[in-house]
Design a protein around this motif. Structure first.
Motif, mmCIF file in Angstrom:
data_model
loop_
_atom_site.group_PDB
_atom_site.id
_atom_site.type_symbol
_atom_site.label_atom_id
_atom_site.label_comp_id
_atom_site.label_asym_id
_atom_site.label_seq_id
_atom_site.Cartn_x
_atom_site.Cartn_y
_atom_site.Cartn_z
ATOM 1 N N MET A 136 0.827 -1.203 0.000
ATOM 2 C CA MET A 136 0.000 0.000 0.000
ATOM 3 C C MET A 136 0.866 1.259 0.000
ATOM 4 N N TYR A 137 2.043 1.202 0.683
ATOM 5 C CA TYR A 137 2.919 2.367 0.668
ATOM 6 C C TYR A 137 3.373 2.679 -0.749
ATOM 7 N N ASP A 138 3.676 1.624 -1.538
ATOM 8 C CA ASP A 138 4.108 1.857 -2.913
ATOM 9 C C ASP A 138 3.035 2.561 -3.714
ATOM 10 N N GLN A 139 1.794 2.109 -3.596
ATOM 11 C CA GLN A 139 0.698 2.759 -4.318
ATOM 12 C C GLN A 139 0.566 4.211 -3.880
ATOM 13 N N PHE A 140 0.629 4.428 -2.601
ATOM 14 C CA PHE A 140 0.479 5.776 -2.051
ATOM 15 C C PHE A 140 1.592 6.695 -2.545
ATOM 16 N N THR A 141 2.832 6.255 -2.431
ATOM 17 C CA THR A 141 3.949 7.115 -2.827
ATOM 18 C C THR A 141 4.004 7.314 -4.334
ATOM 19 N N ARG A 142 3.544 6.332 -5.107
ATOM 20 C CA ARG A 142 3.506 6.516 -6.571
ATOM 21 C C ARG A 142 2.532 7.607 -6.987
ATOM 22 N N LEU A 143 1.511 7.851 -6.181
ATOM 23 C CA LEU A 143 0.553 8.914 -6.484
ATOM 24 C C LEU A 143 1.168 10.299 -6.304
ATOM 25 N N GLY A 144 2.295 10.365 -5.598
ATOM 26 C CA GLY A 144 3.021 11.626 -5.447
ATOM 27 C C GLY A 144 2.420 12.605 -4.461
ATOM 28 N N PRO A 145 1.958 12.133 -3.296
ATOM 29 C CA PRO A 145 1.436 13.096 -2.318
ATOM 30 C C PRO A 145 2.536 14.036 -1.857
ATOM 31 N N LYS A 146 2.134 15.243 -1.500
ATOM 32 C CA LYS A 146 3.106 16.242 -1.061
ATOM 33 C C LYS A 146 3.520 15.998 0.381
ATOM 34 N N GLU A 147 4.777 16.280 0.633
ATOM 35 C CA GLU A 147 5.261 16.281 2.007
ATOM 36 C C GLU A 147 4.818 17.585 2.651
ATOM 37 N N PHE A 148 4.785 17.606 3.975
ATOM 38 C CA PHE A 148 4.399 18.818 4.688
ATOM 39 C C PHE A 148 5.493 19.180 5.667
ATOM 40 N N SER A 149 6.058 20.377 5.476
ATOM 41 C CA SER A 149 7.116 20.823 6.387
ATOM 42 C C SER A 149 6.724 22.100 7.113
ATOM 43 N N GLY A 150 5.434 22.440 7.047
ATOM 44 C CA GLY A 150 4.933 23.575 7.819
ATOM 45 C C GLY A 150 4.726 24.821 6.995
ATOM 46 N N THR A 151 3.857 25.655 7.496
ATOM 47 C CA THR A 151 3.544 26.929 6.876
ATOM 48 C C THR A 151 2.713 27.757 7.852
ATOM 49 N N THR A 152 2.688 29.048 7.640
ATOM 50 C CA THR A 152 1.790 29.900 8.423
ATOM 51 C C THR A 152 0.529 30.216 7.628
ATOM 52 N N ASP A 153 0.449 29.719 6.400
ATOM 53 C CA ASP A 153 -0.713 29.964 5.549
ATOM 54 C C ASP A 153 -1.754 28.868 5.792
ATOM 55 N N PRO A 154 -2.909 29.222 6.373
ATOM 56 C CA PRO A 154 -3.912 28.199 6.681
ATOM 57 C C PRO A 154 -4.479 27.522 5.435
ATOM 58 N N PHE A 155 -4.493 28.210 4.311
ATOM 59 C CA PHE A 155 -5.005 27.599 3.083
ATOM 60 C C PHE A 155 -4.055 26.521 2.561
ATOM 61 N N VAL A 156 -2.770 26.717 2.745
ATOM 62 C CA VAL A 156 -1.799 25.693 2.354
ATOM 63 C C VAL A 156 -1.953 24.477 3.264
ATOM 64 N N THR A 157 -2.114 24.732 4.548
ATOM 65 C CA THR A 157 -2.307 23.645 5.509
ATOM 66 C C THR A 157 -3.554 22.842 5.166
ATOM 67 N N GLU A 158 -4.658 23.513 4.982
ATOM 68 C CA GLU A 158 -5.913 22.844 4.634
ATOM 69 C C GLU A 158 -5.801 22.140 3.290
ATOM 70 N N GLY A 159 -5.125 22.761 2.340
ATOM 71 C CA GLY A 159 -4.929 22.149 1.027
ATOM 72 C C GLY A 159 -4.137 20.854 1.117
#
Length: 168
Positions: A1-24
């Motif tokens: 399942m990890y392979d399928q998930f990572t192949r889809l290319g989800p974004k990593e999250f390293s933080g932000t102060t923009d709530p729209f980026v967080t929600e996105g």
């Protein structure tokens, strides 16, 4: 399942102060989760896997107060939002939406802000008549008048009418 998930290319999250980026980021993960029909346990583990830098360090501390075996996706989001999309930020965005007026904004900018703001006031977003009224009420007087003359019956029609009314 990890392979399928990572192949889809989800974004990593390293933080932000923009709530729209967080929600996105959360919403983009949920698209992947639905596509792969993931359950709660897998959703949480995949989201944690995508945390980077300071956010990863924050989670190491936050997870001390939870039982990972029973942590649901909804609970994870609550913990995450409490840190990166706090209730006071959501409240402020809700108030901004409730008082949103076109003013000097272009029709395109107003529609974009209205669309984003609907997310924070689900009672308006889910009620078609209320959404239409609130949307039209936010336009400057000349655009509102022209849109009302075209008698749109829903938000999509009102959007099209607004673009038409804004043409020179």
């Amino acid at each position: 399942m990890y392979d399928q998930f990572t192949r889809l290319g989800p974004k990593e999250f390293s933080g932000t102060t923009d709530p729209f980026v967080t929600e996105g980021w959360i919403r983009s993960l949920e698209v992947h989760f639905r596509y792969l029909s993931m359950g709660d346990v897998d959703r949480v583990s995949r989201a944690i896997y995508m945390l980077r830098d300071d956010i990863s360090l924050w989670w190491e501390g936050a997870e001390q107060g939870v039982n990972l075996a029973t942590l649901t996706w909804v609970w994870f989001k609550d913990i995450f939002y409490e840190k990166y999309f706090t209730s006071d930020v959501r409240g402020r965005l809700k108030m901004e939406f409730m008082s949103l007026c076109q003013g000097e904004m272009s029709v395109t900018s107003f529609i974009r802000k209205f669309y984003k703001g609907c997310h924070f006031v689900p009672l308006i977003a889910r009620d078609a008549a209320e959404k239409l009224w609130h949307f039209m009420d936010g336009f400057r007087a000349t655009i509102r008048r022209d849109v009302m003359l075209m008698r749109p019956t829903d938000y999509a029609a009102a959007t099209a009418c607004a673009f038409q009314a804004d043409r020179p």
